[in-house]
Design a protein around this motif. Structure first.
Motif, PDB file in Angstrom:
ATOM      1  N   CYS A 155       0.837  -1.210   0.000  1.00 46.48           N
ATOM      2  CA  CYS A 155       0.000   0.000   0.000  1.00 46.48           C
ATOM      3  C   CYS A 155       0.868   1.255   0.000  1.00 46.48           C
ATOM      4  O   CYS A 155       0.601   2.214  -0.746  1.00 46.48           O
ATOM      5  CB  CYS A 155      -0.930  -0.009   1.209  1.00 46.48           C
ATOM      6  SG  CYS A 155      -2.067  -1.409   1.271  1.00 46.48           S
ATOM      7  N   GLU A 156       1.903   1.263   0.835  1.00 46.01           N
ATOM      8  CA  GLU A 156       2.816   2.410   0.871  1.00 46.01           C
ATOM      9  C   GLU A 156       3.572   2.539  -0.452  1.00 46.01           C
ATOM     10  O   GLU A 156       3.833   3.654  -0.928  1.00 46.01           O
ATOM     11  CB  GLU A 156       3.805   2.254   2.028  1.00 46.01           C
ATOM     12  CG  GLU A 156       3.180   2.348   3.408  1.00 46.01           C
ATOM     13  CD  GLU A 156       2.702   3.766   3.739  1.00 46.01           C
ATOM     14  OE1 GLU A 156       3.135   4.726   3.046  1.00 46.01           O
ATOM     15  OE2 GLU A 156       1.900   3.918   4.680  1.00 46.01           O
ATOM     16  N   VAL A 176       2.506   1.709  -3.468  1.00 45.20           N
ATOM     17  CA  VAL A 176       1.612   2.289  -4.475  1.00 45.20           C
ATOM     18  C   VAL A 176       1.526   3.802  -4.292  1.00 45.20           C
ATOM     19  O   VAL A 176       1.528   4.563  -5.267  1.00 45.20           O
ATOM     20  CB  VAL A 176       0.217   1.639  -4.397  1.00 45.20           C
ATOM     21  CG1 VAL A 176      -0.771   2.359  -5.310  1.00 45.20           C
ATOM     22  CG2 VAL A 176       0.296   0.165  -4.777  1.00 45.20           C
ATOM     23  N   LEU A 177       1.481   4.237  -3.038  1.00 42.35           N
ATOM     24  CA  LEU A 177       1.444   5.677  -2.769  1.00 42.35           C
ATOM     25  C   LEU A 177       2.703   6.388  -3.254  1.00 42.35           C
ATOM     26  O   LEU A 177       2.661   7.560  -3.644  1.00 42.35           O
ATOM     27  CB  LEU A 177       1.281   5.914  -1.265  1.00 42.35           C
ATOM     28  CG  LEU A 177      -0.139   5.939  -0.705  1.00 42.35           C
ATOM     29  CD1 LEU A 177      -0.100   6.061   0.810  1.00 42.35           C
ATOM     30  CD2 LEU A 177      -0.934   7.086  -1.318  1.00 42.35           C
ATOM     31  N   THR A 201       0.148   5.980 -11.927  1.00 41.58           N
ATOM     32  CA  THR A 201      -1.077   5.544 -11.267  1.00 41.58           C
ATOM     33  C   THR A 201      -1.265   4.038 -11.421  1.00 41.58           C
ATOM     34  O   THR A 201      -1.104   3.490 -12.510  1.00 41.58           O
ATOM     35  CB  THR A 201      -2.296   6.264 -11.871  1.00 41.58           C
ATOM     36  OG1 THR A 201      -2.133   7.666 -11.688  1.00 41.58           O
ATOM     37  CG2 THR A 201      -3.584   5.806 -11.206  1.00 41.58           C
ATOM     38  N   ILE A 220      -4.534  -3.676  -8.266  1.00 42.09           N
ATOM     39  CA  ILE A 220      -3.535  -4.478  -7.563  1.00 42.09           C
ATOM     40  C   ILE A 220      -4.000  -5.926  -7.656  1.00 42.09           C
ATOM     41  O   ILE A 220      -5.097  -6.264  -7.208  1.00 42.09           O
ATOM     42  CB  ILE A 220      -3.376  -4.066  -6.092  1.00 42.09           C
ATOM     43  CG1 ILE A 220      -2.978  -2.598  -5.983  1.00 42.09           C
ATOM     44  CG2 ILE A 220      -2.319  -4.943  -5.410  1.00 42.09           C
ATOM     45  CD1 ILE A 220      -2.876  -2.098  -4.547  1.00 42.09           C
ATOM     46  N   LEU A 254      -6.047  -1.522   2.724  1.00 44.26           N
ATOM     47  CA  LEU A 254      -6.581  -0.383   1.972  1.00 44.26           C
ATOM     48  C   LEU A 254      -7.862   0.143   2.601  1.00 44.26           C
ATOM     49  O   LEU A 254      -8.066   1.356   2.704  1.00 44.26           O
ATOM     50  CB  LEU A 254      -6.842  -0.790   0.518  1.00 44.26           C
ATOM     51  CG  LEU A 254      -5.614  -0.943  -0.385  1.00 44.26           C
ATOM     52  CD1 LEU A 254      -6.029  -1.455  -1.753  1.00 44.26           C
ATOM     53  CD2 LEU A 254      -4.864   0.382  -0.522  1.00 44.26           C
ATOM     54  N   TYR A 304      -6.193   2.821   5.110  1.00 40.52           N
ATOM     55  CA  TYR A 304      -5.927   3.852   4.107  1.00 40.52           C
ATOM     56  C   TYR A 304      -7.206   4.383   3.469  1.00 40.52           C
ATOM     57  O   TYR A 304      -7.162   4.984   2.399  1.00 40.52           O
ATOM     58  CB  TYR A 304      -5.007   3.291   3.011  1.00 40.52           C
ATOM     59  CG  TYR A 304      -3.627   2.921   3.504  1.00 40.52           C
ATOM     60  CD1 TYR A 304      -2.587   3.841   3.487  1.00 40.52           C
ATOM     61  CD2 TYR A 304      -3.369   1.645   4.001  1.00 40.52           C
ATOM     62  CE1 TYR A 304      -1.316   3.505   3.939  1.00 40.52           C
ATOM     63  CE2 TYR A 304      -2.109   1.291   4.458  1.00 40.52           C
ATOM     64  CZ  TYR A 304      -1.087   2.226   4.426  1.00 40.52           C
ATOM     65  OH  TYR A 304       0.166   1.890   4.882  1.00 40.52           O
ATOM     66  N   ALA A 364      -5.615   9.270  -2.774  1.00 40.95           N
ATOM     67  CA  ALA A 364      -4.853   8.725  -3.902  1.00 40.95           C
ATOM     68  C   ALA A 364      -5.080   7.228  -4.083  1.00 40.95           C
ATOM     69  O   ALA A 364      -4.904   6.696  -5.187  1.00 40.95           O
ATOM     70  CB  ALA A 364      -3.361   9.006  -3.703  1.00 40.95           C
ATOM     71  N   LEU A 365      -5.483   6.535  -3.003  1.00 37.41           N
ATOM     72  CA  LEU A 365      -5.694   5.093  -3.091  1.00 37.41           C
ATOM     73  C   LEU A 365      -7.158   4.720  -3.313  1.00 37.41           C
ATOM     74  O   LEU A 365      -7.461   3.548  -3.582  1.00 37.41           O
ATOM     75  CB  LEU A 365      -5.194   4.408  -1.815  1.00 37.41           C
ATOM     76  CG  LEU A 365      -3.680   4.445  -1.590  1.00 37.41           C
ATOM     77  CD1 LEU A 365      -3.331   3.806  -0.252  1.00 37.41           C
ATOM     78  CD2 LEU A 365      -2.946   3.746  -2.719  1.00 37.41           C
ATOM     79  N   VAL A 393      -8.151   2.728  -6.508  1.00 36.17           N
ATOM     80  CA  VAL A 393      -7.441   1.473  -6.775  1.00 36.17           C
ATOM     81  C   VAL A 393      -8.339   0.281  -6.462  1.00 36.17           C
ATOM     82  O   VAL A 393      -8.885   0.161  -5.367  1.00 36.17           O
ATOM     83  CB  VAL A 393      -6.147   1.390  -5.945  1.00 36.17           C
ATOM     84  CG1 VAL A 393      -5.437   0.060  -6.205  1.00 36.17           C
ATOM     85  CG2 VAL A 393      -5.228   2.561  -6.271  1.00 36.17           C
TER      86      VAL A 393
END
Length: 467
Positions: free
Chosen positions: A109-110, A112-113, A118, A122, A136, A140, A145-146, A149
């Motif tokens: 997750c981190e 992807v950030l 983009t 996942i 997620l 998060y 931003a996530l 996803v």
């Protein structure tokens, strides 16, 4: 569209996942899906050229913030492959695999950030990365931003539930309610795979037919209620194979090359296989092959029940594989009892597999259950006819031979019983005696093709539906 494959275990421990990603990724790129792979530094690095460290991530745990190094490499097919490194949770072989899986999922997750590009999807695989959608949503959810996803979790081995102590999830700062029986709780512990099932936007299995088997009562290995609750989001995507290096017309490992127009070469391959198996070189007896792991669900107990009848029919049988000691012992006992009809190879390499598939007449596949298997696809390419239980991938890929032997590509049986297996074997032996019809069957089987390109198109369509 940009898909990120999250893989968390060395290829030696998860060969199905490793092969799945390695083969599918280039085909997805051909289908205009951008593909990136992320895995722990300890996984797969031997096949990639590692670059210098790119950046450092921070992952929060109850024991404090953990720094994660990010390195970039390329696979042999030039797919971008990022590696996450952390001495405590990811790099050490002594780390509890469930703790590694939990930390890796949060680190993804981190990661992807941190990317400048983009990520749309996942793509998680088995319990080893199936906590990604849990993090997620639970940790998060407020990160804009996530939010777009989507997560697809592919279940390769539904027997492996990723059962561990709740404390492992709590150490990664997941809230306590996640461990409740209505959530990831499972028989007094927690199941990581259950997290992927409950939290992912979509779920996939490697066989369309196995989806129906997975949804039956008792079919999800203890997670029936969770799986049935997500049945609308459960898809079967049959995995094709990479036929490069698997063409009997050009295969350098064969005693004699052949194709569907010139099958005489297969007779020479059969003689070669009989010779190395130390069986009498008799061209007109049906030669059966069992090739694979000698483990409980592969159906060797059924083979034992029908062995005398098969031997009475004059057939030969080669067992190629190793596994559980009781099945290895049984196979050796069969060879001792029928030394002119049964032979065992307990060490199988790629060369032997090619020679066995080219020389055998019939491939035995009497599995109790099967999620992913592709040996039958290669066997048909070499004119070796499957005799299989009509489940999972076999039901997807094989068409039953009709009574006249003029249609179909395999001998199928439905029930996991000796009688049903024997019926299929008897049909095979009877048709084998009719060589003209048998050659027609071989020709049809050799025309059968299941390519990875079709698989990539199916996954692209699934990605689009999730988005």
């Amino acid at each position: 569209m940009h898909a990120l494959f999250a893989i968390n275990d060395p290829a030696s421990q998860s060969p199905t996942i490793e092969r799945f990603v390695r083969q599918l990724a280039p085909e997805l790129r051909f289908a205009e899906v951008e593909v990136t792979i992320v895995s722990p530094y300890a996984s797969f690095q031997n096949d990639s050229q590692l670059a210098e460290r790119l950046s450092t991530l921070t992952v929060e745990t109850t024991s404090g913030e953990q720094k994660v190094r990010v390195l970039e490499g390329r696979t042999q097919q030039s797919i971008r492959h990022f590696f996450l490194s952390n001495g405590r949770y990811l790099d050490s072989a002594q780390t509890d695999p469930h703790l590694r899986a939990a930390f890796f999922s949060k680190a993804v997750c981190e990661f992807v950030l941190s990317l400048s590009s983009t990520i749309d999807i996942i793509h998680c695989n088995d319990w080893q990365s199936s906590l990604v959608p849990v993090f997620l949503e639970e940790c998060y959810a407020e990160v804009d931003a996530l939010a777009p996803v989507m997560v697809l979790t592919t279940i390769h081995d539904p027997r492996e539930l990723g059962v561990c102590k709740p404390e492992i999830l709590l150490e990664m700062c997941l809230p306590a309610h996640v461990c409740h029986p209505d959530n990831l709780g499972h028989e007094g512990a927690v199941s990581m795979l259950k997290g992927g099932i409950l939290y992912s936007d979509g779920l996939s299995l490697l066989s369309e037919s196995f989806v129906h088997e997975y949804l039956k009562d008792g079919g999800a290995f203890g997670l029936d209620e969770s799986v049935q609750a997500r049945q609308e989001d459960l898809f079967g995507v049959r995995i094709g194979v990479d036929y490069s290096g698997w063409d009997p017309k050009t295969d350098p490992l064969l005693a004699k090359n052949f194709d569907r127009e010139y099958l005489n070469g297969k007779r020479q391959c059969k003689a070669d296989l009989q010779r190395i198996a130390k069986l009498p070189i008799i061209p007109n007896v049906p030669l059966f092959l069992f090739c694979g792991e000698l483990i409980e669900h592969k159906g060797l107990d059924l083979v034992s029940d029908v062995l005398d009848d098969l031997m009475d029919a004059g057939a030969q049988l080669i067992i190629a594989g190793c596994g559980a000691p009781e099945y290895e012992t049984a196979a050796q006992a069969w060879a001792g009892e029928f030394p002119k009809q049964v032979s065992v190879f307990d060490k199988v390499d790629l060369a032997l597999t090619h020679r066995a598939l080219s020389g055998a007449d019939i491939l035995l596949l009497p599995s109790r259950w099967e999620v992913f298997e592709d040996l039958h696809l290669f066997a048909m390419k070499y004119g070796t006819i499957p005799c299989a239980r009509a489940i999972g991938p076999y039901k997807d890929d094989l068409e039953a031979v009709d009574d006249l032997g003029k249609q179909g590509t395999a001998f199928l049986f439905d029930e996991y019983t000796p009688d049903d297996l024997y019926r299929a074997l008897d049909e095979a032996v009877s048709l084998y005696a009719l060589q003209r019809q048998w050659r027609g069957l071989q020709s049809r089987a050799m025309m059968r093709s299941a390519t990875l390109r079709n698989t990539a198109v199916a996954y692209k369509k699934l990605y689009e539906e999730l988005l």
